[in-house]
Design a protein around this motif. Structure first.
Motif, PDB file in Angstrom:
ATOM      1  N   GLU A  87       0.818  -1.216   0.000  1.00  0.00           N
ATOM      2  CA  GLU A  87       0.000   0.000   0.000  1.00  0.00           C
ATOM      3  C   GLU A  87       0.851   1.264   0.000  1.00  0.00           C
ATOM      4  O   GLU A  87       0.319   2.369  -0.159  1.00  0.00           O
ATOM      5  CB  GLU A  87      -0.931   0.025   1.212  1.00  0.00           C
ATOM      6  CG  GLU A  87      -0.262  -0.027   2.566  1.00  0.00           C
ATOM      7  CD  GLU A  87      -0.169  -1.451   3.100  1.00  0.00           C
ATOM      8  OE1 GLU A  87      -0.047  -1.598   4.337  1.00  0.00           O
ATOM      9  OE2 GLU A  87      -0.224  -2.393   2.290  1.00  0.00           O
ATOM     10  N   ILE A  88       2.164   1.125   0.140  1.00  0.00           N
ATOM     11  CA  ILE A  88       3.048   2.290   0.079  1.00  0.00           C
ATOM     12  C   ILE A  88       3.475   2.577  -1.360  1.00  0.00           C
ATOM     13  O   ILE A  88       3.411   3.721  -1.823  1.00  0.00           O
ATOM     14  CB  ILE A  88       4.291   2.078   0.966  1.00  0.00           C
ATOM     15  CG1 ILE A  88       3.870   1.818   2.420  1.00  0.00           C
ATOM     16  CG2 ILE A  88       5.215   3.277   0.884  1.00  0.00           C
ATOM     17  CD1 ILE A  88       3.118   2.957   3.060  1.00  0.00           C
ATOM     18  N   TYR A  89       3.912   1.560  -2.091  1.00  0.00           N
ATOM     19  CA  TYR A  89       4.487   1.807  -3.415  1.00  0.00           C
ATOM     20  C   TYR A  89       3.493   1.653  -4.568  1.00  0.00           C
ATOM     21  O   TYR A  89       3.685   2.246  -5.636  1.00  0.00           O
ATOM     22  CB  TYR A  89       5.700   0.901  -3.666  1.00  0.00           C
ATOM     23  CG  TYR A  89       5.448  -0.579  -3.525  1.00  0.00           C
ATOM     24  CD1 TYR A  89       4.878  -1.315  -4.563  1.00  0.00           C
ATOM     25  CD2 TYR A  89       5.811  -1.262  -2.371  1.00  0.00           C
ATOM     26  CE1 TYR A  89       4.662  -2.675  -4.441  1.00  0.00           C
ATOM     27  CE2 TYR A  89       5.596  -2.618  -2.244  1.00  0.00           C
ATOM     28  CZ  TYR A  89       5.032  -3.326  -3.277  1.00  0.00           C
ATOM     29  OH  TYR A  89       4.810  -4.676  -3.158  1.00  0.00           O
ATOM     30  N   LEU A  90       2.419   0.878  -4.399  1.00  0.00           N
ATOM     31  CA  LEU A  90       1.465   0.729  -5.504  1.00  0.00           C
ATOM     32  C   LEU A  90       0.781   2.038  -5.888  1.00  0.00           C
ATOM     33  O   LEU A  90       0.604   2.322  -7.082  1.00  0.00           O
ATOM     34  CB  LEU A  90       0.425  -0.346  -5.157  1.00  0.00           C
ATOM     35  CG  LEU A  90       0.922  -1.793  -5.169  1.00  0.00           C
ATOM     36  CD1 LEU A  90      -0.209  -2.756  -4.864  1.00  0.00           C
ATOM     37  CD2 LEU A  90       1.566  -2.127  -6.523  1.00  0.00           C
ATOM     38  N   PRO A  91       0.360   2.898  -4.931  1.00  0.00           N
ATOM     39  CA  PRO A  91      -0.212   4.188  -5.330  1.00  0.00           C
ATOM     40  C   PRO A  91       0.774   5.065  -6.091  1.00  0.00           C
ATOM     41  O   PRO A  91       0.377   5.842  -6.973  1.00  0.00           O
ATOM     42  CB  PRO A  91      -0.602   4.828  -3.993  1.00  0.00           C
ATOM     43  CG  PRO A  91      -0.809   3.679  -3.063  1.00  0.00           C
ATOM     44  CD  PRO A  91       0.211   2.676  -3.467  1.00  0.00           C
ATOM     45  N   VAL A  92       2.060   4.937  -5.780  1.00  0.00           N
ATOM     46  CA  VAL A  92       3.072   5.716  -6.506  1.00  0.00           C
ATOM     47  C   VAL A  92       3.138   5.257  -7.954  1.00  0.00           C
ATOM     48  O   VAL A  92       3.162   6.081  -8.890  1.00  0.00           O
ATOM     49  CB  VAL A  92       4.443   5.565  -5.820  1.00  0.00           C
ATOM     50  CG1 VAL A  92       5.524   6.277  -6.626  1.00  0.00           C
ATOM     51  CG2 VAL A  92       4.399   6.109  -4.403  1.00  0.00           C
ATOM     52  N   ARG A  98       2.711   3.406 -14.215  1.00  0.00           N
ATOM     53  CA  ARG A  98       3.702   2.354 -14.421  1.00  0.00           C
ATOM     54  C   ARG A  98       3.277   1.078 -13.703  1.00  0.00           C
ATOM     55  O   ARG A  98       2.538   1.107 -12.714  1.00  0.00           O
ATOM     56  CB  ARG A  98       5.069   2.805 -13.884  1.00  0.00           C
ATOM     57  CG  ARG A  98       5.672   4.034 -14.559  1.00  0.00           C
ATOM     58  CD  ARG A  98       6.308   3.631 -15.879  1.00  0.00           C
ATOM     59  NE  ARG A  98       7.384   2.679 -15.658  1.00  0.00           N
ATOM     60  CZ  ARG A  98       8.675   3.031 -15.534  1.00  0.00           C
ATOM     61  NH1 ARG A  98       9.016   4.316 -15.600  1.00  0.00           N
ATOM     62  NH2 ARG A  98       9.615   2.111 -15.361  1.00  0.00           N
ATOM     63  N   ASP A  99       3.788  -0.051 -14.207  1.00  0.00           N
ATOM     64  CA  ASP A  99       3.567  -1.332 -13.542  1.00  0.00           C
ATOM     65  C   ASP A  99       4.730  -1.714 -12.640  1.00  0.00           C
ATOM     66  O   ASP A  99       4.567  -2.561 -11.748  1.00  0.00           O
ATOM     67  CB  ASP A  99       3.356  -2.446 -14.581  1.00  0.00           C
ATOM     68  CG  ASP A  99       2.083  -2.252 -15.390  1.00  0.00           C
ATOM     69  OD1 ASP A  99       1.107  -1.717 -14.818  1.00  0.00           O
ATOM     70  OD2 ASP A  99       2.073  -2.615 -16.581  1.00  0.00           O
ATOM     71  N   ARG A 225      -0.595  14.227 -12.251  1.00  0.00           N
ATOM     72  CA  ARG A 225      -1.068  13.301 -11.227  1.00  0.00           C
ATOM     73  C   ARG A 225      -0.034  13.128 -10.126  1.00  0.00           C
ATOM     74  O   ARG A 225      -0.363  13.031  -8.957  1.00  0.00           O
ATOM     75  CB  ARG A 225      -1.396  11.932 -11.855  1.00  0.00           C
ATOM     76  CG  ARG A 225      -2.623  11.936 -12.742  1.00  0.00           C
ATOM     77  CD  ARG A 225      -3.140  10.520 -12.899  1.00  0.00           C
ATOM     78  NE  ARG A 225      -2.131   9.611 -13.420  1.00  0.00           N
ATOM     79  CZ  ARG A 225      -1.948   9.354 -14.698  1.00  0.00           C
ATOM     80  NH1 ARG A 225      -2.688   9.977 -15.617  1.00  0.00           N
ATOM     81  NH2 ARG A 225      -1.017   8.494 -15.087  1.00  0.00           N
ATOM     82  N   MET A 226       1.238  13.097 -10.529  1.00  0.00           N
ATOM     83  CA  MET A 226       2.291  12.907  -9.547  1.00  0.00           C
ATOM     84  C   MET A 226       2.404  14.096  -8.617  1.00  0.00           C
ATOM     85  O   MET A 226       2.637  13.964  -7.417  1.00  0.00           O
ATOM     86  CB  MET A 226       3.628  12.693 -10.271  1.00  0.00           C
ATOM     87  CG  MET A 226       4.677  12.032  -9.414  1.00  0.00           C
ATOM     88  SD  MET A 226       4.196  10.342  -9.043  1.00  0.00           S
ATOM     89  CE  MET A 226       5.354   9.978  -7.749  1.00  0.00           C
ATOM     90  N   ASP A 227       2.212  15.287  -9.161  1.00  0.00           N
ATOM     91  CA  ASP A 227       2.358  16.497  -8.363  1.00  0.00           C
ATOM     92  C   ASP A 227       1.302  16.576  -7.273  1.00  0.00           C
ATOM     93  O   ASP A 227       1.514  17.227  -6.251  1.00  0.00           O
ATOM     94  CB  ASP A 227       2.274  17.729  -9.260  1.00  0.00           C
ATOM     95  CG  ASP A 227       2.732  18.981  -8.538  1.00  0.00           C
ATOM     96  OD1 ASP A 227       3.904  19.002  -8.115  1.00  0.00           O
ATOM     97  OD2 ASP A 227       1.931  19.903  -8.396  1.00  0.00           O
ATOM     98  N   LYS A 228       0.162  15.907  -7.458  1.00  0.00           N
ATOM     99  CA  LYS A 228      -0.875  15.915  -6.424  1.00  0.00           C
ATOM    100  C   LYS A 228      -0.420  15.189  -5.169  1.00  0.00           C
ATOM    101  O   LYS A 228      -0.908  15.450  -4.084  1.00  0.00           O
ATOM    102  CB  LYS A 228      -2.160  15.266  -6.962  1.00  0.00           C
ATOM    103  CG  LYS A 228      -2.834  16.075  -8.061  1.00  0.00           C
ATOM    104  CD  LYS A 228      -4.087  15.378  -8.542  1.00  0.00           C
ATOM    105  CE  LYS A 228      -4.768  16.181  -9.653  1.00  0.00           C
ATOM    106  NZ  LYS A 228      -5.993  15.507 -10.147  1.00  0.00           N
TER     107      LYS A 228
END
Length: 236
Positions: A87-92, A98-99, A225-228
């Motif tokens: 749950e830490i890296y999957l949202p990133v 990316r997969d 999206r990343m900046d959010k």
């Protein structure tokens, strides 16, 4: 009114002088004077209070010792024994579209658990290897962390995009060194429960954590999206 205050002051001073000259007539005041002389001006503690204080101090020391033993692997260079929950890296990865990451330079094993196209283990020594592409870095949390921060900054300046999972220790030099290099933190809510090698969650970490982004973001949908998720002082 001033005359009344003046008279009361004189009377109070006279009473204090009498008590000082005749302590046997005022045993309570005499005890207070002894307390001040023998205890640095502080009131004496009742024996029950001293016993309770000693018991509380002992319990505190024992708890500190227990916590140090319990969380020692998380706070030392033995952090390869603990895995990052998904749950830490999957949202990133989802925000980046990316997969998998291109590289995990701090992988505990050849097969994961971080989804990455390439992994460096302890035997490979990721500090000596070049980093390229999108990098996920969860460095050891002991004294070696400063070396990994310096390495991440160096590789970022060489063109790599790096996401670090680190303790949110804003009082350390390496944290401010990371911020000065362009790192953008995303503070995580609560405490992470890192996973044991068998996949079971361990105890919550004794410190807060943050994702720090060293990214060269293009002006496209992914960067929006990343900046959010990246803003100084923002939690998720």
């Amino acid at each position: 009114m001033n005359g009344i205050l003046w008279v009361e002051t004189i009377v109070s001073q006279n009473d204090r002088n009498k008590r000082h000259k005749n302590p046997h007539k005022y045993p309570r005041e005499r005890n207070n004077m002894e307390t001040s002389r023998n205890n640095g001006g502080r009131p004496r503690k009742h024996p029950d209070i001293r016993t309770a204080w000693a018991a509380a101090s002992k319990a505190y020391r024992e708890r500190q010792k227990w916590q140090l033993t319990k969380f020692k692997p998380l706070m030392s260079s033995a952090s390869e024994d603990w895995f990052t929950p998904s749950e830490i890296y999957l949202p990133v990865l989802a925000r980046l579209g990316r997969d998998a990451f291109d590289l995990d330079p701090c992988s505990p094993s050849r097969d994961g658990p971080i989804p990455a196209l390439k992994r460096f283990t302890k035997e490979d020594d990721g500090l000596r290897q070049p980093w390229q592409g999108l990098v996920w870095c969860n460095p050891p949390y002991g004294r070696e962390i400063r070396k990994w921060i310096d390495k991440a900054i160096s590789e970022y300046q060489a063109g790599a995009d790096i996401i670090l999972l680190v303790p949110a220790r804003t009082d350390t030099q390496w944290w401010h060194h990371l911020m000065d290099a362009g790192g953008r933190p995303e503070f995580l809510k609560g405490r992470i429960r890192f996973l044991r090698p068998d996949g079971t969650p361990g105890a919550a970490s004794p410190f807060p954590s943050a994702l720090v982004y060293l990214m060269h973001l293009p002006s496209n949908a992914n960067s929006s999206r990343m900046d959010k998720g990246m803003a100084s002082g923002r939690s998720r």
